[in-house]
Every structure is written in structure tokens, then in C-alpha cells.
Design a protein around this motif. Structure first.
Motif, PDB file in Angstrom:
ATOM      1  N   ASP A 107      -2.035  -7.627  -6.905  1.00 38.22           N
ATOM      2  CA  ASP A 107      -2.828  -7.243  -8.078  1.00 38.22           C
ATOM      3  C   ASP A 107      -3.832  -6.157  -7.713  1.00 38.22           C
ATOM      4  O   ASP A 107      -4.052  -5.208  -8.481  1.00 38.22           O
ATOM      5  N   GLY A 108      -4.455  -6.292  -6.534  1.00 37.90           N
ATOM      6  CA  GLY A 108      -5.428  -5.311  -6.099  1.00 37.90           C
ATOM      7  C   GLY A 108      -4.813  -3.946  -5.879  1.00 37.90           C
ATOM      8  O   GLY A 108      -5.385  -2.915  -6.259  1.00 37.90           O
ATOM      9  N   VAL A 109      -3.635  -3.915  -5.267  1.00 37.55           N
ATOM     10  CA  VAL A 109      -2.947  -2.645  -5.036  1.00 37.55           C
ATOM     11  C   VAL A 109      -2.625  -1.973  -6.366  1.00 37.55           C
ATOM     12  O   VAL A 109      -2.787  -0.753  -6.524  1.00 37.55           O
ATOM     13  N   GLU A 110      -2.192  -2.756  -7.340  1.00 38.30           N
ATOM     14  CA  GLU A 110      -1.844  -2.192  -8.648  1.00 38.30           C
ATOM     15  C   GLU A 110      -3.067  -1.625  -9.366  1.00 38.30           C
ATOM     16  O   GLU A 110      -2.942  -0.702 -10.181  1.00 38.30           O
ATOM     17  N   MET A 111      -4.250  -2.148  -9.077  1.00 37.93           N
ATOM     18  CA  MET A 111      -5.460  -1.628  -9.708  1.00 37.93           C
ATOM     19  C   MET A 111      -5.697  -0.157  -9.380  1.00 37.93           C
ATOM     20  O   MET A 111      -6.331   0.564 -10.150  1.00 37.93           O
ATOM     21  N   ASP A 112      -5.190   0.289  -8.229  1.00 41.47           N
ATOM     22  CA  ASP A 112      -5.416   1.663  -7.799  1.00 41.47           C
ATOM     23  C   ASP A 112      -4.375   2.638  -8.336  1.00 41.47           C
ATOM     24  O   ASP A 112      -4.430   3.824  -8.016  1.00 41.47           O
ATOM     25  N   LEU A 113      -3.436   2.169  -9.122  1.00 37.14           N
ATOM     26  CA  LEU A 113      -2.407   3.070  -9.639  1.00 37.14           C
ATOM     27  C   LEU A 113      -2.960   4.021 -10.703  1.00 37.14           C
ATOM     28  O   LEU A 113      -2.476   5.140 -10.846  1.00 37.14           O
ATOM     29  N   GLU A 114      -3.932   3.564 -11.439  1.00 38.02           N
ATOM     30  CA  GLU A 114      -4.531   4.376 -12.490  1.00 38.02           C
ATOM     31  C   GLU A 114      -5.906   4.850 -12.040  1.00 38.02           C
ATOM     32  O   GLU A 114      -6.483   4.294 -11.105  1.00 38.02           O
ATOM     33  N   ARG A 170     -10.565  13.328  -5.651  1.00 42.17           N
ATOM     34  CA  ARG A 170      -9.329  12.805  -6.235  1.00 42.17           C
ATOM     35  C   ARG A 170      -9.583  12.181  -7.610  1.00 42.17           C
ATOM     36  O   ARG A 170      -8.759  11.426  -8.115  1.00 42.17           O
ATOM     37  N   HIS A 171     -10.752  12.501  -8.169  1.00 46.43           N
ATOM     38  CA  HIS A 171     -11.129  12.017  -9.500  1.00 46.43           C
ATOM     39  C   HIS A 171     -11.207  10.494  -9.549  1.00 46.43           C
ATOM     40  O   HIS A 171     -10.815   9.860 -10.525  1.00 46.43           O
ATOM     41  N   ARG A 172     -11.713   9.924  -8.479  1.00 46.51           N
ATOM     42  CA  ARG A 172     -11.946   8.486  -8.428  1.00 46.51           C
ATOM     43  C   ARG A 172     -13.422   8.243  -8.124  1.00 46.51           C
ATOM     44  O   ARG A 172     -14.002   8.928  -7.286  1.00 46.51           O
ATOM     45  N   LEU A 173     -13.995   7.272  -8.782  1.00 48.21           N
ATOM     46  CA  LEU A 173     -15.361   6.856  -8.477  1.00 48.21           C
ATOM     47  C   LEU A 173     -15.447   5.350  -8.656  1.00 48.21           C
ATOM     48  O   LEU A 173     -15.280   4.839  -9.766  1.00 48.21           O
ATOM     49  N   TYR A 174     -15.675   4.666  -7.542  1.00 45.00           N
ATOM     50  CA  TYR A 174     -15.686   3.216  -7.568  1.00 45.00           C
ATOM     51  C   TYR A 174     -17.069   2.650  -7.880  1.00 45.00           C
ATOM     52  O   TYR A 174     -17.185   1.470  -8.214  1.00 45.00           O
ATOM     53  N   LEU A 175     -18.117   3.448  -7.754  1.00 45.67           N
ATOM     54  CA  LEU A 175     -19.459   2.944  -8.034  1.00 45.67           C
ATOM     55  C   LEU A 175     -19.607   2.657  -9.524  1.00 45.67           C
ATOM     56  O   LEU A 175     -19.144   3.434 -10.362  1.00 45.67           O
ATOM     57  N   ARG A 206       6.013   4.112  -9.292  1.00 45.38           N
ATOM     58  CA  ARG A 206       5.311   3.311  -8.286  1.00 45.38           C
ATOM     59  C   ARG A 206       5.044   1.898  -8.797  1.00 45.38           C
ATOM     60  O   ARG A 206       5.151   0.919  -8.053  1.00 45.38           O
ATOM     61  N   ARG A 207       4.723   1.800 -10.072  1.00 46.22           N
ATOM     62  CA  ARG A 207       4.488   0.478 -10.656  1.00 46.22           C
ATOM     63  C   ARG A 207       5.769  -0.357 -10.629  1.00 46.22           C
ATOM     64  O   ARG A 207       5.740  -1.558 -10.315  1.00 46.22           O
ATOM     65  N   LEU A 208       6.902   0.266 -10.941  1.00 41.01           N
ATOM     66  CA  LEU A 208       8.177  -0.449 -10.870  1.00 41.01           C
ATOM     67  C   LEU A 208       8.490  -0.891  -9.450  1.00 41.01           C
ATOM     68  O   LEU A 208       9.005  -1.996  -9.227  1.00 41.01           O
ATOM     69  N   ALA A 209       8.187  -0.030  -8.464  1.00 45.88           N
ATOM     70  CA  ALA A 209       8.435  -0.382  -7.069  1.00 45.88           C
ATOM     71  C   ALA A 209       7.592  -1.587  -6.656  1.00 45.88           C
ATOM     72  O   ALA A 209       8.076  -2.487  -5.947  1.00 45.88           O
ATOM     73  N   LEU A 210       6.345  -1.621  -7.107  1.00 41.76           N
ATOM     74  CA  LEU A 210       5.491  -2.766  -6.786  1.00 41.76           C
ATOM     75  C   LEU A 210       5.966  -4.026  -7.506  1.00 41.76           C
ATOM     76  O   LEU A 210       5.894  -5.131  -6.951  1.00 41.76           O
ATOM     77  N   GLN A 211       6.456  -3.873  -8.718  1.00 46.14           N
ATOM     78  CA  GLN A 211       6.997  -5.030  -9.430  1.00 46.14           C
ATOM     79  C   GLN A 211       8.220  -5.583  -8.705  1.00 46.14           C
ATOM     80  O   GLN A 211       8.406  -6.806  -8.635  1.00 46.14           O
ATOM     81  N   ASP A 237       0.830  -1.209   0.000  1.00 44.52           N
ATOM     82  CA  ASP A 237       0.000   0.000   0.000  1.00 44.52           C
ATOM     83  C   ASP A 237       0.862   1.256   0.000  1.00 44.52           C
ATOM     84  O   ASP A 237       0.576   2.228  -0.706  1.00 44.52           O
ATOM     85  N   ASP A 238       1.911   1.240   0.803  1.00 42.97           N
ATOM     86  CA  ASP A 238       2.781   2.421   0.896  1.00 42.97           C
ATOM     87  C   ASP A 238       3.484   2.694  -0.433  1.00 42.97           C
ATOM     88  O   ASP A 238       3.641   3.853  -0.834  1.00 42.97           O
ATOM     89  N   LEU A 239       3.912   1.639  -1.102  1.00 40.94           N
ATOM     90  CA  LEU A 239       4.556   1.817  -2.402  1.00 40.94           C
ATOM     91  C   LEU A 239       3.581   2.400  -3.420  1.00 40.94           C
ATOM     92  O   LEU A 239       3.942   3.242  -4.238  1.00 40.94           O
ATOM     93  N   ALA A 240       2.324   1.972  -3.349  1.00 38.09           N
ATOM     94  CA  ALA A 240       1.319   2.458  -4.291  1.00 38.09           C
ATOM     95  C   ALA A 240       0.894   3.885  -3.988  1.00 38.09           C
ATOM     96  O   ALA A 240       0.528   4.634  -4.898  1.00 38.09           O
ATOM     97  N   ASP A 241       0.942   4.273  -2.701  1.00 40.38           N
ATOM     98  CA  ASP A 241       0.460   5.599  -2.287  1.00 40.38           C
ATOM     99  C   ASP A 241       1.552   6.660  -2.292  1.00 40.38           C
ATOM    100  O   ASP A 241       1.296   7.815  -1.934  1.00 40.38           O
ATOM    101  N   ASP A 242       2.754   6.278  -2.664  1.00 34.11           N
ATOM    102  CA  ASP A 242       3.858   7.238  -2.680  1.00 34.11           C
ATOM    103  C   ASP A 242       3.539   8.389  -3.645  1.00 34.11           C
ATOM    104  O   ASP A 242       2.675   8.286  -4.505  1.00 34.11           O
ATOM    105  N   ASN A 243       4.250   9.498  -3.494  1.00 31.08           N
ATOM    106  CA  ASN A 243       4.030  10.666  -4.347  1.00 31.08           C
ATOM    107  C   ASN A 243       4.797  10.606  -5.668  1.00 31.08           C
ATOM    108  O   ASN A 243       4.783  11.570  -6.435  1.00 31.08           O
ATOM    109  N   LEU A 244       5.464   9.512  -5.916  1.00 28.95           N
ATOM    110  CA  LEU A 244       6.227   9.359  -7.147  1.00 28.95           C
ATOM    111  C   LEU A 244       5.294   9.219  -8.346  1.00 28.95           C
ATOM    112  O   LEU A 244       4.108   8.893  -8.200  1.00 28.95           O
ATOM    113  N   PRO A 245       5.787   9.448  -9.554  1.00 24.40           N
ATOM    114  CA  PRO A 245       4.968   9.210 -10.757  1.00 24.40           C
ATOM    115  C   PRO A 245       4.482   7.764 -10.804  1.00 24.40           C
ATOM    116  O   PRO A 245       5.115   6.853 -10.250  1.00 24.40           O
ATOM    117  N   VAL A 246       3.374   7.555 -11.484  1.00 25.28           N
ATOM    118  CA  VAL A 246       2.758   6.236 -11.542  1.00 25.28           C
ATOM    119  C   VAL A 246       3.729   5.183 -12.059  1.00 25.28           C
ATOM    120  O   VAL A 246       3.797   4.066 -11.525  1.00 25.28           O
TER     121      VAL A 246
END
Length: 270
Positions: free
Chosen positions: A108-115, A177-182, A62-67, A50-59
Motif C-alpha cells: 500500500d505504501g509503495v502504491e502511494m508514491d505512484l501519484e 520531481r514535483h513532490r513535496l511530502y511536508l 506500474r499500478r497493474l504491475a504492483l497489483q 519498489d522497482d515496479l513502482a520506480d519503473d519508467n512505464l506509465p503510471v
């Protein structure tokens, strides 16, 4: 794996949980010490992702960090450790027969929130809820102990119920934050327009949409509640506490359904 390294790893996981888990940390303490330590290890693994995905770095970064975290997990499951949290996690996986696929589902779930997140249908949202919540629940019941295969279905339903509750609670904040999960199919059914959430003047039909989503979550709570008698004795107190906390939050959201899309409703006195 030298015993000292394993002990050090569990100590690191416990420190992560105590520093970051807040209420979850105290929930874990309802378990016997070995299972408590296992929950610390599972939590620390998920927290790092979660912390890797929520970092302030470019997407892309963050994706590379999760990989990289995924590759470290690959290596750890083969007995090669380069990160102090992972010996405890692998020991937990082996001790409690946790299928590694649950851990990969969490990633996989954490990566879904990157975009930016958008779901056309509830089936798509349900798949997201499975990865970010149900996969964690499935790993948890391996640690707690369960009595039969039906417990897995109930754990999946619990995860979906909990995540739907989070989504309903966070509608306003996520919109900023321009997110809508519904799902878009639900918005269309009630005639809701996303832009209404960011202008501060959501239409009345948003309240009806919120009530619809709350009722959907209630159905999953009813199905998930069947997990309790399927758990071993160790897991029942922590499950009761978690289920009760989320259920009371949903009831509070229901009482304030007309406000959910205007500001965040927190869990107060119940």
C-alpha cells in the motif's frame, strides 16, 4: 515445498540483497544466518515492489504491475508459487510469525508514491510514513525477536523517525520531481511557498520550517529508542547500527538546516 526450491529461493533473495541493498546488506550480516536469510527475503520482496513502482512505464502500467505482485503474494501465502523470491518470503512469514498484513501495508505504501504526493496534515504524512517504513520495521522485529507488545509501538515510531529523516534530506530533490511530502499546514504556519524550492531562491523561513521538522523527527527518535531494551539479543546490534546511522544523518541535517532546501545533504564524517 521441496527443500531444493526453498534453498534456491533464499539464494535468489540473497543475490537481490547483495546487488541492491548496499549498506543494508552488511547490516543484515550482524544477524545469525537464519535470521539474516529471513531479512534477505523481506528485503527482496520490498525491493521488487519498489522497482515496479520506480519503473519508467506509465503510471497505469506500474499500478497493474504492483497489483500483479500483490496477487502473486496472495497465491504464495496459499502455497502456490509462481515467482522465485516468494517461497523464501512465505517460509520467513511462517517461521517468524510475521502477520501478512505488514506485507500488504508495504505494498500500500509503495502504491502511494505512484501519484503526485501531497499531504494536508501531519496525520496524513504519519499514515504514509507508517506504510512505507513502520510496516517494514514491524516485520523486522518479528525476525529479530522482541520481548513484549510495547516493542511494536516503538518500532512504529522508529519507522516514522527514519522516514521523516529521509523526507527532510530529500526536500530539494523531491521538489525538482514535483513532490513535496511536508504537510501543507506546516508550510502555511511558516509562510513557505512550494514554488520557491524550484526557482532556486527559497525564502529564509524555509530554514525555520526545516528546523521544525527536524525537532519533530527527534521526538520520534526518542520514542523509538525505547525499542532497544525490548529486543532480543540477536536484534540489538543491527538496531543499534540502523538507529545510529539515521540519527547521525538527522544531526547532520540539523547542522546544515539552512542548506537542506537548496541541495541534498549526505551523511559524511560524524
Amino acid at each position: 515445498m521441496p527443500a531444493l526450491n526453498l534453498q534456491t529461493s533464499y539464494r535468489c533473495c540473497r543475490q537481490v540483497a547483495r546487488r541492491a541493498a548496499s549498506n543494508f546488506y552488511w547490516c543484515f550480516r550482524l544477524l545469525p544466518p537464519p535470521k539474516r536469510d529471513a531479512m534477505y527475503a523481506l528485503y527482496a520482496f520490498s525491493r521488487r515492489a519498489d522497482d515496479l513502482a520506480d519503473d519508467n512505464l506509465p503510471v497505469a502500467e506500474r499500478r497493474l504491475a504492483l497489483q500483479h505482485w500483490r496477487m502473486q503474494l496472495d497465491d504464495a501465502l496459499r502455497g502456490q508459487f509462481t515467482e522465485p523470491l516468494l517461497p523464501a518470503l512465505v517460509d520467513t512469514v511462517e517461521r517468524y510469525s510475521i502477520p501478512p498484513e505488514y506485507l500488504y501495508d508495504i505494498l500500500d505504501g509503495v502504491e502511494m508514491d505512484l501519484e503526485p504526493v501531497e499531504f494536508a496534515t501531519f496525520d496524513q504524512l504519519r499514515n504514509y510514513c507508517y506504510h512505507v517504513a513502520s510496516s517494514v520495521g514491524l516485520a523486522c522485529i518479528c525476525i529479530w525477536g522482541f520481548l513484549g507488545p510495547a516493542a511494536k509501538d516503538a518500532a512504529i515510531d522508529c519507522g516514522i523517525a527514519f522516514q521523516l529523516t529521509n523526507i527532510i534530506r530529500d526536500i530539494h530533490e523531491d521538489a525538482q520531481r514535483h513532490r513535496l511530502y511536508l504537510p501543507h499546514e506546516d508550510l502555511q504556519q511558516f509562510g513557505c511557498v512550494v514554488e520557491q524550492l524550484t526557482t532556486g531562491s527559497p525564502a529564509p523561513q524555509w530554514t525555520e520550517l526545516v528546523r521544525f521538522e527536524i525537532e519533530r523527527a527527534r521526538q520520534y527518535y526518542r520514542q523509538g529508542a525505547t525499542l532497544l531494551p525490548q529486543l532480543g539479543r540477536d536484534g540489538r546490534p543491527i538496531f543499534r547500527l540502523m538507529m545510529g546511522t539515521y540519527w547521525h544523518l538527522l544531526k547532520r541535517l540539523q547542522r546544515h538546516a539552512s542548506e537542506v532546501h537548496r541541495h541534498r545533504i549526505s551523511l559524511g564524517p560524524v
